[in-house]
Design a protein around this motif. Structure first.
Motif, PDB file in Angstrom:
ATOM      1  N   ASP A  70       0.759  -1.292  -0.049  1.00 10.64           N
ATOM      2  CA  ASP A  70       0.174  -0.011  -0.026  1.00 10.64           C
ATOM      3  C   ASP A  70       0.960   1.201  -0.062  1.00 10.64           C
ATOM      4  O   ASP A  70       0.606   2.090  -0.575  1.00 10.64           O
ATOM      5  N   GLN A  71       1.976   1.189   0.758  1.00  8.28           N
ATOM      6  CA  GLN A  71       2.976   2.472   1.011  1.00  8.28           C
ATOM      7  C   GLN A  71       3.661   2.606  -0.636  1.00  8.28           C
ATOM      8  O   GLN A  71       3.631   3.561  -0.719  1.00  8.28           O
ATOM      9  N   ILE A  72       4.124   1.545  -0.982  1.00  4.07           N
ATOM     10  CA  ILE A  72       4.717   1.553  -2.178  1.00  4.07           C
ATOM     11  C   ILE A  72       3.798   2.002  -3.335  1.00  4.07           C
ATOM     12  O   ILE A  72       4.272   3.036  -4.188  1.00  4.07           O
ATOM     13  N   ALA A  73       2.393   1.669  -3.288  1.00  3.04           N
ATOM     14  CA  ALA A  73       1.601   2.018  -4.381  1.00  3.04           C
ATOM     15  C   ALA A  73       1.590   3.754  -4.333  1.00  3.04           C
ATOM     16  O   ALA A  73       1.351   4.331  -5.254  1.00  3.04           O
ATOM     17  N   ASN A  74       1.233   4.181  -2.889  1.00  2.00           N
ATOM     18  CA  ASN A  74       1.217   5.584  -2.829  1.00  2.00           C
ATOM     19  C   ASN A  74       2.484   6.437  -3.479  1.00  2.00           C
ATOM     20  O   ASN A  74       2.454   7.483  -3.966  1.00  2.00           O
ATOM     21  N   GLN A  75       3.648   5.815  -3.132  1.00  2.00           N
ATOM     22  CA  GLN A  75       4.774   6.424  -3.721  1.00  2.00           C
ATOM     23  C   GLN A  75       4.916   6.435  -5.130  1.00  2.00           C
ATOM     24  O   GLN A  75       5.344   7.302  -5.622  1.00  2.00           O
ATOM     25  N   ILE A  76       4.426   5.270  -5.793  1.00  4.10           N
ATOM     26  CA  ILE A  76       4.377   5.337  -7.126  1.00  4.10           C
ATOM     27  C   ILE A  76       3.496   6.616  -7.658  1.00  4.10           C
ATOM     28  O   ILE A  76       3.839   7.050  -8.841  1.00  4.10           O
ATOM     29  N   PHE A  77       2.273   6.508  -7.080  1.00  2.00           N
ATOM     30  CA  PHE A  77       1.347   7.725  -7.654  1.00  2.00           C
ATOM     31  C   PHE A  77       2.110   9.051  -7.341  1.00  2.00           C
ATOM     32  O   PHE A  77       1.909   9.975  -8.165  1.00  2.00           O
ATOM     33  N   ASP A  78       2.951   9.364  -6.059  1.00  3.14           N
ATOM     34  CA  ASP A  78       3.613  10.445  -5.998  1.00  3.14           C
ATOM     35  C   ASP A  78       4.440  10.750  -7.089  1.00  3.14           C
ATOM     36  O   ASP A  78       4.530  11.876  -7.585  1.00  3.14           O
ATOM     37  N   GLU A  79       5.018   9.679  -7.590  1.00  7.67           N
ATOM     38  CA  GLU A  79       6.190   9.987  -8.716  1.00  7.67           C
ATOM     39  C   GLU A  79       5.502  10.269  -9.773  1.00  7.67           C
ATOM     40  O   GLU A  79       6.131  11.086 -10.624  1.00  7.67           O
ATOM     41  N   ILE A  80       4.468   9.513 -10.036  1.00  5.75           N
ATOM     42  CA  ILE A  80       3.673   9.787 -11.270  1.00  5.75           C
ATOM     43  C   ILE A  80       3.170  11.054 -11.440  1.00  5.75           C
ATOM     44  O   ILE A  80       3.142  11.972 -12.652  1.00  5.75           O
ATOM     45  N   LEU A  81       2.665  11.823 -10.234  1.00  2.00           N
ATOM     46  CA  LEU A  81       2.155  13.094  -9.901  1.00  2.00           C
ATOM     47  C   LEU A  81       3.351  14.069 -10.533  1.00  2.00           C
ATOM     48  O   LEU A  81       3.193  14.993 -11.067  1.00  2.00           O
TER      49      LEU A  81
END
Ligand code: C5P
Length: 217
Positions: free
Chosen positions: A203-214
């Motif tokens: 879950d934390q990794i997923a949120n970090q991936i979306f932070d990077e995408i943004l």
């Protein structure tokens, strides 16, 4: 409440294994749990995105507030991804796609006859690379599971598949990745230093991936 920083974005995510039939009762597949893809779908939905999750068979609960499409074979996954691609803003291939399918699927259950059996396997198309060829403004994200020369192999895939972001997994470690609860990944972008996301929950990794995408946009 979660920040709604993906509001208005259409996110298309593939997850889980593909299942390639051999005959009506048998198949070729892999041990992908689907956890990373489902974590991505959940994270995106919580942050306000309009999420479509395209999934092979898994034991996971279908995420709330997500459009869910069940698939089996890689060919079906490809068709579904291509159909939904142009209307998407962010596309993430987290599925573990079978590299091969059985050439002639037997119409009836194959009977044993005391002899050995040969299956002829045909290469599956690289779905992600295909999307990389047709992308027009979509942010395209792939995964790579490597056991050696991580950065070199990862950068090659980033380029070859025309990706905006590659999530790199070290699968020589058993404490992270494929079926584990936790993951530790490196995020690869063209002309950037890789960013390590230290071992944490999917879950934390997923949120970090979306932070990077943004950060890409
Ligand atoms: O080349 P490799 O299989 O390591 O690439 C992994 C990435 O490519 C993953 O994002 C996976 O979902 C995607 N892939 C695909 N179609 C294939 C094989 C892999 O889209 N036939």
């Amino acid at each position: 409440a979660e920040k709604q920083d993906l509001a208005g974005r259409k996110v298309l995510i593939s997850a889980g294994p593909t299942v390639e039939p051999i005959d009506p009762v048998r198949y070729l597949s892999n041990h992908s749990s689907g956890k990373m893809g489902y974590a991505l779908a959940n994270a995106a939905a919580k942050r306000g995105a309009e999420v479509t999750l395209v999934s092979g068979p898994t034991r996971l609960t279908k995420p709330a507030g997500v459009k869910f499409i069940q698939i089996q074979a890689a060919a079906e996954l490809q068709e579904t991804m291509e159909k939904n691609f142009s209307k998407s803003d962010i596309v993430i291939m987290a599925a573990a796609v079978s590299d091969y399918h059985v050439d002639q699927v037997a119409p009836q259950k194959i009977k044993k006859n005391g002899q050995d059996l040969e299956l002829h396997l045909v290469s599956n198309p690289d779905i992600l690379a295909g999307l990389g060829q047709i992308k027009k403004g979509q942010i395209l994200v792939g995964f790579a599971a490597e056991t050696e020369n991580l950065l070199a192999n990862g950068n090659k895939k980033l380029q070859k598949k025309n990706l905006d972001l590659l999530v790199l997994n070290d699968v020589s470690r058993t404490d992270i990745g494929f079926n584990a609860e936790d993951n530790e990944v490196r995020l690869l972008r063209a002309r950037r230093e890789p960013r390590l996301i230290a071992k944490s929950s999917k879950d934390q990794i997923a949120n970090q991936i979306f932070d990077e995408i943004l950060n890409l946009a």
